[in-house]
Design an enzyme around this catalytic site. Structure first.
Site, PDB file in Angstrom:
ATOM      1  N   ARG A 127      11.688  -6.506   3.469  1.00 48.45           N
ATOM      2  CA  ARG A 127      11.301  -5.097   3.447  1.00 48.45           C
ATOM      3  C   ARG A 127      12.310  -4.215   4.187  1.00 48.45           C
ATOM      4  O   ARG A 127      12.779  -4.567   5.269  1.00 48.45           O
ATOM      5  CB  ARG A 127       9.910  -4.944   4.065  1.00 48.45           C
ATOM      6  CG  ARG A 127       9.409  -3.520   3.997  1.00 48.45           C
ATOM      7  CD  ARG A 127       7.929  -3.481   4.022  1.00 48.45           C
ATOM      8  NE  ARG A 127       7.403  -3.333   5.364  1.00 48.45           N
ATOM      9  CZ  ARG A 127       6.186  -2.868   5.614  1.00 48.45           C
ATOM     10  NH1 ARG A 127       5.392  -2.533   4.616  1.00 48.45           N
ATOM     11  NH2 ARG A 127       5.755  -2.762   6.840  1.00 48.45           N
TER      12      ARG A 127
ATOM     13  N   ARG B 159      -8.982   1.597   9.977  1.00 46.96           N
ATOM     14  CA  ARG B 159      -8.576   0.219  10.241  1.00 46.96           C
ATOM     15  C   ARG B 159      -9.617  -0.522  11.079  1.00 46.96           C
ATOM     16  O   ARG B 159      -9.426  -1.702  11.362  1.00 46.96           O
ATOM     17  CB  ARG B 159      -7.264   0.222  11.013  1.00 46.96           C
ATOM     18  CG  ARG B 159      -6.026  -0.063  10.162  1.00 46.96           C
ATOM     19  CD  ARG B 159      -4.819   0.050  11.074  1.00 46.96           C
ATOM     20  NE  ARG B 159      -3.672  -0.682  10.685  1.00 46.96           N
ATOM     21  CZ  ARG B 159      -2.601  -0.135  10.114  1.00 46.96           C
ATOM     22  NH1 ARG B 159      -2.579   1.131   9.792  1.00 46.96           N
ATOM     23  NH2 ARG B 159      -1.541  -0.875   9.849  1.00 46.96           N
TER      24      ARG B 159
ATOM     25  N   ARG C 100      12.082  -2.205   9.827  1.00 49.68           N
ATOM     26  CA  ARG C 100      11.204  -1.665  10.869  1.00 49.68           C
ATOM     27  C   ARG C 100      11.097  -2.652  12.024  1.00 49.68           C
ATOM     28  O   ARG C 100      10.950  -3.850  11.788  1.00 49.68           O
ATOM     29  CB  ARG C 100       9.803  -1.432  10.277  1.00 49.68           C
ATOM     30  CG  ARG C 100       9.542   0.017   9.927  1.00 49.68           C
ATOM     31  CD  ARG C 100       8.287   0.171   9.131  1.00 49.68           C
ATOM     32  NE  ARG C 100       7.084  -0.324   9.806  1.00 49.68           N
ATOM     33  CZ  ARG C 100       5.862  -0.172   9.319  1.00 49.68           C
ATOM     34  NH1 ARG C 100       5.678   0.447   8.168  1.00 49.68           N
ATOM     35  NH2 ARG C 100       4.814  -0.621   9.964  1.00 49.68           N
TER      36      ARG C 100
ATOM     37  N   LYS D 103       0.830  -1.223   0.000  1.00 50.97           N
ATOM     38  CA  LYS D 103       0.000   0.000   0.000  1.00 50.97           C
ATOM     39  C   LYS D 103       0.855   1.260   0.000  1.00 50.97           C
ATOM     40  O   LYS D 103       0.546   2.214  -0.692  1.00 50.97           O
ATOM     41  CB  LYS D 103      -0.897   0.065   1.250  1.00 50.97           C
ATOM     42  CG  LYS D 103      -1.986  -0.947   1.326  1.00 50.97           C
ATOM     43  CD  LYS D 103      -2.965  -0.639   2.460  1.00 50.97           C
ATOM     44  CE  LYS D 103      -2.330  -0.553   3.836  1.00 50.97           C
ATOM     45  NZ  LYS D 103      -1.754  -1.816   4.345  1.00 50.97           N
TER      46      LYS D 103
ATOM     47  N   ARG E  85       0.461  -8.737  13.693  1.00 53.77           N
ATOM     48  CA  ARG E  85      -0.155  -7.681  12.872  1.00 53.77           C
ATOM     49  C   ARG E  85      -1.169  -8.278  11.898  1.00 53.77           C
ATOM     50  O   ARG E  85      -2.232  -7.689  11.662  1.00 53.77           O
ATOM     51  CB  ARG E  85       0.926  -6.910  12.105  1.00 53.77           C
ATOM     52  CG  ARG E  85       1.764  -6.033  13.027  1.00 53.77           C
ATOM     53  CD  ARG E  85       2.969  -5.484  12.330  1.00 53.77           C
ATOM     54  NE  ARG E  85       2.648  -4.483  11.352  1.00 53.77           N
ATOM     55  CZ  ARG E  85       3.486  -4.053  10.406  1.00 53.77           C
ATOM     56  NH1 ARG E  85       4.683  -4.573  10.312  1.00 53.77           N
ATOM     57  NH2 ARG E  85       3.125  -3.122   9.561  1.00 53.77           N
TER      58      ARG E  85
END
Ligand code: AMP
Length: 220
Positions: free
Chosen positions: A128, A89, A161, A13, A172
């Site tokens: 990532r 969310r 991260r 996203k 998550r």
């Protein structure tokens, strides 16, 4: 144009948000990026956010998120339109967004739902990397920076991260399934949802996004 980008963490996203933002010249409002920035700068919002375990994948309470978004979208640059990445969310957040927009005599134009199988998302997380300075995201295989380990835009060393850790990723995805996935049906019912196949390369995914958005122009 007011858009919401929906989809599980790690689906891409953020990358698509940056591209849409440049293409249509509208700001991209990412609640996750806002929170990380507020914590790093030690602002009042940052101190509030630190009370919640965002580094462990837990959601920030709806009232806190809604207030932050309300303030952000009231800023001058959002007058032309904006896209929301990572908000809403939860169903109460989606309802609050409707209220915030109708108070300004505006409405949501569309919701892009980025979809990919869970196993692919888990695999993507491991590669990532993000720039701690400007928030741009990379992937060591699928979207490598021009110079290994450095941000293309500002040359800051890229980091992983803390909430991309495998255990936190699992949490998550669970929180997403429980609290955010119901928004797919919510926006489908409202006739606003278009699903994008996010398994492809970022360029191909962006092609799908543009095709959907161009097709939508008449009601934007
Ligand atoms: P993101 O960068 O969108 O993955 O967001 C990072 C983290 O910030 C999330 O895992 C949540 O802990 C928190 N967060 C961001 N946006 C929201 C939201 N709309 N509601 C609740 N928590 C959020």
């Amino acid at each position: 144009m007011i858009l919401v980008l929906l989809g599980p963490p790690g689906v891409g996203k953020g990358t698509q948000a940056s591209r849409i933002s440049v293409h249509y010249d509208i700001p991209s409002v990412s609640t996750g990026a806002m929170f990380r920035d507020a914590v790093a700068r030690g602002t009042e919002l940052g101190r509030t956010i630190q009370r919640y375990r965002i580094d462990k994948g837990e959601y920030v309470p709806d009232e806190v998120v809604v207030t932050a978004v309300k303030d952000r979208i009231a800023e001058q640059d959002c007058k032309v339109g904006f896209l929301l990445d990572g908000f809403p969310r939860t169903t109460p957040q989606a309802e609050a967004l409707n209220r915030l927009l109708s108070e300004q005599s505006r409405r949501l134009n569309g919701v892009l739902n980025f979809a990919a199988p869970i196993n692919e998302i888990v695999q993507r997380f491991s590669g990532r990397r993000v720039c701690p300075n400007d928030g741009s995201t990379y992937h060591i295989e699928h979207q490598p920076p021009l110079q290994s380990g450095l941000c293309d835009l500002c040359k800051t060393p890229l980091i992983t991260r803390p909430d991309d850790d495998a255990e936190v990723v699992k949490r998550r995805l669970e929180v997403y399934a429980e609290k955010t996935a119901p928004l797919v049906a919510y926006y489908e019912k409202a006739g606003l949802l278009r699903t994008i196949d996010a398994t492809k390369e970022p360029e191909t995914v962006f092609g799908q996004v543009i095709a959907v958005l161009e097709g939508w122009q008449w009601h934007i």
